[in-house]
Motif scaffolding. Structure first.
Motif, PDB file in Angstrom:
ATOM      1  N   UNK A 122      14.332  -1.532 -17.209  1.00 44.96           N
ATOM      2  CA  UNK A 122      13.735  -2.660 -17.932  1.00 44.96           C
ATOM      3  C   UNK A 122      12.268  -2.847 -17.590  1.00 44.96           C
ATOM      4  N   UNK A 123      11.784  -2.125 -16.575  1.00 49.93           N
ATOM      5  CA  UNK A 123      10.410  -2.302 -16.109  1.00 49.93           C
ATOM      6  C   UNK A 123      10.297  -3.312 -14.989  1.00 49.93           C
ATOM      7  N   UNK A 124      11.381  -4.035 -14.725  1.00 55.95           N
ATOM      8  CA  UNK A 124      11.347  -5.101 -13.716  1.00 55.95           C
ATOM      9  C   UNK A 124      11.168  -4.564 -12.299  1.00 55.95           C
ATOM     10  N   UNK A 125      11.786  -3.424 -11.984  1.00 59.83           N
ATOM     11  CA  UNK A 125      11.631  -2.877 -10.627  1.00 59.83           C
ATOM     12  C   UNK A 125      10.174  -2.515 -10.359  1.00 59.83           C
ATOM     13  N   UNK A 126       9.537  -1.870 -11.320  1.00 58.62           N
ATOM     14  CA  UNK A 126       8.140  -1.471 -11.140  1.00 58.62           C
ATOM     15  C   UNK A 126       7.232  -2.693 -11.037  1.00 58.62           C
ATOM     16  N   UNK A 127       7.423  -3.678 -11.906  1.00 54.79           N
ATOM     17  CA  UNK A 127       6.599  -4.896 -11.838  1.00 54.79           C
ATOM     18  C   UNK A 127       6.746  -5.586 -10.492  1.00 54.79           C
ATOM     19  N   UNK A 128       7.955  -5.669  -9.996  1.00 54.87           N
ATOM     20  CA  UNK A 128       8.186  -6.305  -8.693  1.00 54.87           C
ATOM     21  C   UNK A 128       7.575  -5.488  -7.566  1.00 54.87           C
ATOM     22  N   UNK A 129       7.631  -4.165  -7.673  1.00 53.02           N
ATOM     23  CA  UNK A 129       7.022  -3.323  -6.639  1.00 53.02           C
ATOM     24  C   UNK A 129       5.517  -3.566  -6.586  1.00 53.02           C
ATOM     25  N   UNK A 141       0.805  -1.228   0.000  1.00 53.86           N
ATOM     26  CA  UNK A 141       0.000   0.000   0.000  1.00 53.86           C
ATOM     27  C   UNK A 141       0.837   1.277   0.000  1.00 53.86           C
ATOM     28  N   UNK A 142       2.064   1.212  -0.471  1.00 57.91           N
ATOM     29  CA  UNK A 142       2.949   2.381  -0.513  1.00 57.91           C
ATOM     30  C   UNK A 142       3.021   2.973  -1.912  1.00 57.91           C
ATOM     31  N   UNK A 143       3.472   4.221  -1.976  1.00 54.25           N
ATOM     32  CA  UNK A 143       3.790   4.862  -3.237  1.00 54.25           C
ATOM     33  C   UNK A 143       5.282   4.695  -3.456  1.00 54.25           C
ATOM     34  N   UNK A 144       5.652   4.254  -4.653  1.00 55.56           N
ATOM     35  CA  UNK A 144       7.045   3.927  -4.946  1.00 55.56           C
ATOM     36  C   UNK A 144       7.519   4.754  -6.135  1.00 55.56           C
ATOM     37  N   UNK A 145       8.726   5.277  -6.037  1.00 57.30           N
ATOM     38  CA  UNK A 145       9.390   5.961  -7.141  1.00 57.30           C
ATOM     39  C   UNK A 145      10.475   5.024  -7.643  1.00 57.30           C
ATOM     40  N   UNK A 146      10.463   4.734  -8.936  1.00 58.18           N
ATOM     41  CA  UNK A 146      11.397   3.751  -9.474  1.00 58.18           C
ATOM     42  C   UNK A 146      11.927   4.205 -10.820  1.00 58.18           C
ATOM     43  N   UNK A 183       0.955   0.422  -3.967  1.00 55.51           N
ATOM     44  CA  UNK A 183      -0.309   0.999  -4.433  1.00 55.51           C
ATOM     45  C   UNK A 183      -0.115   1.744  -5.751  1.00 55.51           C
ATOM     46  N   UNK A 184       0.941   2.546  -5.811  1.00 52.64           N
ATOM     47  CA  UNK A 184       1.255   3.357  -6.987  1.00 52.64           C
ATOM     48  C   UNK A 184       2.759   3.270  -7.229  1.00 52.64           C
ATOM     49  N   UNK A 185       3.145   3.129  -8.489  1.00 54.72           N
ATOM     50  CA  UNK A 185       4.561   3.170  -8.848  1.00 54.72           C
ATOM     51  C   UNK A 185       4.735   4.255  -9.901  1.00 54.72           C
ATOM     52  N   UNK A 186       5.549   5.256  -9.587  1.00 57.13           N
ATOM     53  CA  UNK A 186       5.858   6.341 -10.513  1.00 57.13           C
ATOM     54  C   UNK A 186       7.244   6.081 -11.086  1.00 57.13           C
TER      55      UNK A 186
END
Length: 122
Positions: free
Chosen positions: A56-63, A47-52, A69-72
């Motif tokens: 490759x997109x892998x960090x966001x997919x894993x988050x 349920x956190x907001x993550x800045x990544x 909750x949100x990945x920017x």
């Protein structure tokens, strides 16, 4: 995520340079070489907001997988956003085996056209 297709088109037409340290555009990678899931598991992303970095997109997919909750995303390379968008779409439309084969070089057969066509169907 906003993908600026005009910038991507300009990069491929060799009219746009990202930074002096880059050539005409930065190389993108289909996959990360790090154990992103292992790194992110040590953080409470539920349920956190993550800045990544888009990368490759892998960090966001894993988050997202770990409950974000949100990945920017941010990245200096506009091609990385297109790569991440492709992965997000593939994660939603392909089963695990199709996703795996689409992004990993198996017998020199990545990014297969017949699988790509499945991704372009809305």
């Amino acid at each position: 995520m906003d993908i600026n297709l005009e910038i991507i088109k300009a990069i491929f037409e060799e009219r746009f340079e990202l930074y002096d340290t880059f050539k005409k555009y930065g190389k993108i990678y289909l996959n990360t070489t790090e154990n992103i899931k292992g790194i992110l598991e040590g953080m409470n992303l539920k349920d956190r907001k993550v800045l990544s970095v888009a990368g490759s997109g892998d960090q966001a997919l894993n988050a997202y997988f770990l409950g974000a909750e949100v990945v920017t995303l941010f990245d200096i390379n506009p091609l990385a956003f297109a790569q991440a968008e492709l992965k997000f779409t593939a994660a939603q439309k392909l089963d695990y085996e199709e996703f795996y084969k689409f992004f990993l070089p198996l017998n020199g057969c990545t990014l297969r056209h017949e699988v790509y066509k499945k991704l372009s169907i809305t």
